[in-house]
Scaffold this active site. Sequence first.
Site, PDB file in Angstrom:
ATOM      1  N   GLU A 128       0.827  -1.198   0.000  1.00  0.00           N
ATOM      2  CA  GLU A 128       0.000   0.000   0.000  1.00  0.00           C
ATOM      3  C   GLU A 128       0.868   1.258   0.000  1.00  0.00           C
ATOM      4  O   GLU A 128       0.519   2.271  -0.618  1.00  0.00           O
ATOM      5  CB  GLU A 128      -0.921   0.000   1.229  1.00  0.00           C
ATOM      6  CG  GLU A 128      -1.986  -1.080   1.225  1.00  0.00           C
ATOM      7  CD  GLU A 128      -3.048  -0.836   0.191  1.00  0.00           C
ATOM      8  OE1 GLU A 128      -2.750  -0.984  -1.022  1.00  0.00           O
ATOM      9  OE2 GLU A 128      -4.178  -0.487   0.558  1.00  0.00           O
ATOM     10  N   THR A 181      -5.105   6.885  -5.633  1.00  0.00           N
ATOM     11  CA  THR A 181      -5.139   7.218  -4.205  1.00  0.00           C
ATOM     12  C   THR A 181      -4.217   8.394  -3.901  1.00  0.00           C
ATOM     13  O   THR A 181      -4.562   9.286  -3.118  1.00  0.00           O
ATOM     14  CB  THR A 181      -4.733   5.993  -3.373  1.00  0.00           C
ATOM     15  OG1 THR A 181      -5.624   4.913  -3.658  1.00  0.00           O
ATOM     16  CG2 THR A 181      -4.785   6.318  -1.884  1.00  0.00           C
TER      17      THR A 181
END
Length: 310
Positions: A128, A181
């Site tokens: 991530e 993101t």
Amino acid sequence: MNEIKIFCPATIANLSCGFDVLGLCLDTAGDEMIIKKSNTKGVRINKIVGADLPLETENNVAGVSLLAMLEEVEADFGFEIEIYKNIKAGSGIGSSAASSAGAVFGANELLGKPFTRKELIKFAMQGEKLASGNAHADNVAPALLGGFTLVRSSNPLDVIRIESPEELFATVIHPQIELKTSDARSVLKKTVSLKSAITQWGNVGGLVAGLYTKDYDLIGRSLHDEIIEPIRSLLIPGFNLIKNSALENGALGAGISGSGPSIFSLCRGNEIAQKIAAGMGKIYDDLDVPYEIHVSKINPDGIKIISTNP
């Protein structure tokens, strides 16, 4: 075993009020991965189907996550990975998390489970970090643990799994645009007012309490984002129309899934979830926005083993 095939589920993070700390696991959307033992040490990504993503280990979230895990365990063999992507990158339903969590889960199984599912979270977070610049756990935690998860702390890592009420369903619509993101994070303010923070804390507490007590009305009252949604919603076509449609069709609440552009709603029962899906779809049909819709119960298990080979 020498080979494992797994289902890596999509996830919804933030859940309106819980930015970077709350997430849930879906049951009907996800990727598949095949992980094999190799006589050559190290990690190789041999195939990616369904997405144009890097095969280089150090540039792929699955590779980076598994390399992080291998720093803490001795392995006398290597790993080969195949990824079959059904979750589009930048969709807001945990595409990078599915690959990150899947890689460490599958390799852990082939290693004889030296780590618990909860211990695997810290490794998947490194994927991530590669994807978004931030090592957040709100997608990888529910992918690994199932149900709802609360990340009480990232350092040190402290994750609490919460059972989902039996009748809770999620509907997610994904307009076919990509919203990275990292880009969605860049528009956020660095500070918030005390009034907004107090409102947000109350809603986080209310949502967690509602899940534990199976109080659907309390869940609905708590699905309100005072801080992130007003800014990020401007990046999503027809957001307010979609949200209002969901609420009019019986949703407990609705908001941005992860960093967007997907929009989620939670409701009580499959019949209402399907009605919400139809209403959402009509909005985007009228706006001529292509989309995908997922209707799902909350997945209680997280990543699932499809098959193994000795």
